[in-house]
Scaffold this motif. Structure first.
Motif, mmCIF file in Angstrom:
data_model
loop_
_atom_site.group_PDB
_atom_site.id
_atom_site.type_symbol
_atom_site.label_atom_id
_atom_site.label_comp_id
_atom_site.label_asym_id
_atom_site.label_seq_id
_atom_site.Cartn_x
_atom_site.Cartn_y
_atom_site.Cartn_z
ATOM 1 N N VAL A 257 0.823 -1.206 0.000
ATOM 2 C CA VAL A 257 0.000 0.000 0.000
ATOM 3 C C VAL A 257 0.860 1.261 0.000
ATOM 4 C CG1 VAL A 257 -1.749 1.263 1.285
ATOM 5 C CG2 VAL A 257 -1.812 -1.219 1.214
ATOM 6 N N GLY A 258 1.934 1.239 0.799
ATOM 7 C CA GLY A 258 2.778 2.421 0.925
ATOM 8 C C GLY A 258 3.290 2.920 -0.411
ATOM 9 N N ARG A 259 3.713 1.987 -1.257
ATOM 10 C CA ARG A 259 4.234 2.371 -2.572
ATOM 11 C C ARG A 259 3.153 3.021 -3.422
ATOM 12 N NH1 ARG A 259 9.714 1.993 -3.420
ATOM 13 N NH2 ARG A 259 10.322 0.988 -1.500
ATOM 14 N N LEU A 260 1.955 2.453 -3.354
ATOM 15 C CA LEU A 260 0.872 2.978 -4.177
ATOM 16 C C LEU A 260 0.479 4.372 -3.713
ATOM 17 C CD1 LEU A 260 -1.265 -0.262 -4.508
ATOM 18 C CD2 LEU A 260 0.372 0.699 -6.116
ATOM 19 N N VAL A 261 0.479 4.556 -2.399
ATOM 20 C CA VAL A 261 0.154 5.882 -1.874
ATOM 21 C C VAL A 261 1.221 6.880 -2.320
ATOM 22 C CG1 VAL A 261 -0.115 7.247 0.230
ATOM 23 C CG2 VAL A 261 -1.169 4.995 0.065
ATOM 24 N N THR A 262 2.485 6.423 -2.363
ATOM 25 C CA THR A 262 3.560 7.296 -2.820
ATOM 26 C C THR A 262 3.318 7.762 -4.257
ATOM 27 O OG1 THR A 262 5.058 6.069 -1.436
ATOM 28 C CG2 THR A 262 6.052 7.490 -3.085
ATOM 29 N N ARG A 263 2.793 6.863 -5.101
ATOM 30 C CA ARG A 263 2.488 7.257 -6.476
ATOM 31 C C ARG A 263 1.523 8.425 -6.474
ATOM 32 N NH1 ARG A 263 5.554 3.170 -7.335
ATOM 33 N NH2 ARG A 263 6.738 4.682 -6.193
ATOM 34 N N LEU A 264 0.527 8.342 -5.606
ATOM 35 C CA LEU A 264 -0.530 9.354 -5.560
ATOM 36 C C LEU A 264 -0.065 10.656 -4.934
ATOM 37 C CD1 LEU A 264 -3.700 7.382 -4.472
ATOM 38 C CD2 LEU A 264 -3.483 8.793 -6.496
#
Ligand code: CTP
Ligand code: MG
Length: 609
Positions: A130-137
């Motif tokens: 999840v952390g990586r995906l949130v970083t994308r956003l």
């Protein structure tokens, strides 16, 4: 189903310019192209006005100061004032336009990313933290903003400036201009060397930041275990290593900057010195006026600023390109199970018949998880699936919800093949009670209704009453308006479970799926309550119950035993016991750790004959 696995090396930077990425970015800018064009026009005007300033000073010196008069001073001053006002207006407008474009592009991209994430398959989330995906956003989108507002256009401004200054230098005196430009190769060499050194330093900085963040995120969320096993010391040592490496990388970045600035300043000082000597001689020879001499020196000063900046901008470009690449890679990730163009509608209300016809399914090609499973569940029937761990029970549920598409066979809901029906309609008819109920931040009522406005407050209360959640809700000071924190940390496991039941009932699906495996860690009173709620939740509704503990499922109309992706036995609890097969074995195994009163058929026992 392919998934990109994100890892820490993602955050390493590469190229400063990638035409393919920029081309794609331009697609996002296109809707705001007139604003962008205006911003660029203003930028050129601002550069021109900046260059006019030393020329005005030159006029003032040559016309008045050199002759000891003030005749032309008034119009030169007035003109200078006009230039300053225009500079202010244009710079303001340009920044405003640019920020507008950048913010809108960011917003568009964020929305597109989020929408895309909503359509990703569940297997994608298995593979991507999840952390990586949130970083994308968040971070990556911010890097994009930097590219638009600080990177690309600033470089354009710098280039305009350098070209503009060079032209003016030649106009004023071509011989002096040539001397100045003779320093260019030295400067170009320095910039190139610096850019490479910077890139490596930045790369290390990014890598260690990413590593430290990943480590911190994982080990903070796993703090319970860390403290349980007393791993604080080893953790701290590892964190210290990461942190130290980051410090070294940061220092090396600072080091490069610290070295580059004075070197450029030195080149600039040498150039200025040469110009003063040569130019001064020109002035004495009356080949150059004092005004021209001053203007020339000012312009040379202006020349070195953008040079210094460009090297710095280069890094912004690099990290922005990397961010852009990550965003586009994510956007290119194929979306999950999709509706075909000719997907059919399911009726508003269905009876709730579920058919599996020779279903074969594999997550990864070749390893069959379900190997030809067939069964029919009649409307209103309650069926339990049992079997050893890894038998394929959860997979079965995932397939019925169409989180994955099957390879062979058919799954039907009221006779309609769900692969040909609209996905959201399939899911609307199916309720899912998870073993680890998810609670969102918000009130109890919001958590039951999940922002579905068609569910009335009365229905919310009814649902809570039916599953027996109203008892604990009414005890809360603000009842249904009680605020729950993230993941329902301020509720007990049993309460979360009851809330999840109420949610499922409120949506009133014709088919109910229950993954009841979490009841192990709650007290027996709550467990009895939950068991009771489950009965009411599934009563008069097609239900599929998955439970590890056979005591939970013995009251079902039918129990299907799965083994290695195949149905090996089915029947009622008593029939299966009489078979003395796999179910019987499972039953015997569990009797050891099940309280005696559950095993002994007590009066009021649910098991049908
Ligand atoms: N599996 C897989 N990829 C997934 C999920 C599961 O390859 N994303 C495999 C598992 O390794 C297992 C098989 O599919 O061999 C069946 O998994 P599952 O349906 O989850 O088994 P359950 O019967 O639900 O097992 P449990 O009782 O432990 O929940
Ligand atoms: Mg499972």
């Amino acid at each position: 189903m392919t998934s990109i696995g994100y890892n820490e090396e993602d955050d390493v930077i590469g190229k400063a310019y990638d035409s393919e990425l920029v081309g794609r970015l331009l697609q996002y800018i296109r809707p705001y192209s007139w604003r962008m064009a205006l911003a660029i026009l203003l930028l050129v005007l601002v550069t021109a006005l900046t260059l006019v300033q030393p020329l005005l000073v030159q006029q003032a010196i040559d016309r008045d100061v050199a002759n000891g008069t003030t005749d032309d001073m008034w119009w030169i001053s007035a003109l200078y004032l006009v230039v300053l006002v225009l500079l202010f207006v244009f710079t303001y407008a340009e920044s405003l336009l640019l920020v507008q474009v950048s913010q809108r592009v960011m917003n568009d991209m964020r929305l597109e990313l989020f929408r895309h994430l909503q359509r990703m398959s569940i297997s994608f989330y298995d593979a991507n933290p999840v952390g990586r995906l949130v970083t994308r956003l968040t971070n990556d989108i911010v890097a994009l903003d930097q590219l638009l507002t600080a990177g690309a256009l600033t470089i354009l401004r710098d280039v305009c400036m350098i070209v503009g200054v060079a032209i003016l230098l030649f106009v004023i005196d071509w011989k002096l201009a040539l001397i100045t430009l003779a320093m260019m190769p030295v400067l170009a060499f320095l910039m190139r060397w610096f850019a490479i050194a910077m890139r490596n330093a930045f790369r290390r900085q990014r890598l260690h930041t990413a590593r430290m963040n990943a480590f911190a995120a994982e080990h903070i969320s796993g703090m319970l275990l860390i403290q349980m096993f007393g791993r604080q010391k080893t953790d701290l040592v590892e964190f210290d290593e990461n942190s130290g490496a980051l410090q070294a990388a940061n220092m090396s970045v600072v080091h490069q900057f610290a070295a580059f600035e004075p070197v450029v300043a030195m080149v600039s000082a040498i150039t200025t010195g040469v110009i003063i000597v040569v130019g001064g001689q020109f002035v004495l020879d009356t080949e150059l006026t004092i005004g021209q001499f001053v203007a020339f020196l000012t312009l040379v000063g202006m020349y070195y600023n953008p040079v210094r900046e460009i090297a710095d901008r280069f890094n912004i470009l690099q990290s922005a390109m990397a961010a852009l690449e990550r965003i586009f890679t994510l956007l290119d990730e194929p979306e999950g199970v999709k509706d075909s163009a000719e997907a059919v509608d399911l009726p508003e209300k269905i009876a709730g018949q579920v058919d599996f016809e020779n279903v074969r399914f594999a997550y990864t090609p070749g390893t069959w998880v379900l190997k030809g499973v067939s069964f029919r569940i009649a409307p209103g029937e309650r069926v339990a699936f049992v079997g050893a761990t890894g038998a394929g029970k959860t997979s079965l549920i995932n397939l019925l919800l169409r989180f994955y598409d099957i390879q062979e066979g058919a799954i039907r809901l009221d006779g309609v093949n769900i692969a040909t029906a609209k996905q959201h309609q399939v899911r609307r008819h199916i309720g899912l009670v998870l073993q680890d109920p998810f609670i969102f931040t918000g009130t109890i009522e919001e958590n039951i209704r999940l922002r579905d406005e068609s569910i009335t407050t009365e229905q919310v209360r009814q649902a809570a009453r039916l599953v027996g959640a109203d008892r604990f809700i009414n005890q809360l000071p603000d009842g249904y308006q009680h605020k729950l924190v993230e993941r329902g940390a301020n509720l007990s496991t049993g309460q979360k479970q009851l809330l999840a039941f109420a949610r499922s009932v409120a949506f009133d699906p014709e088919v109910m799926l229950v993954l009841d495996e979490a009841t192990a860690n709650i007290d027996s009173e709550t467990e009895a309550l939950i068991q009771d709620s489950l009965e009411r939740l599934t009563a008069k509704r097609t239900s599929i119950i998955i439970a590890h503990r056979l005591a939970t499922v013995r009251g079902c109309d039918r129990i299907i035993v799965l083994n290695h992706g195949e149905i090996v036995e089915q029947g009622t609890h008593d029939e299966l016991l009489a078979l003395r097969g796999r179910y019987f074995k499972l039953w015997l195994l569990q009797q050891r750790d099940v309280p005696a009163e559950v095993v002994a058929p007590a009066s009021g026992e649910l098991a049908p004959g």
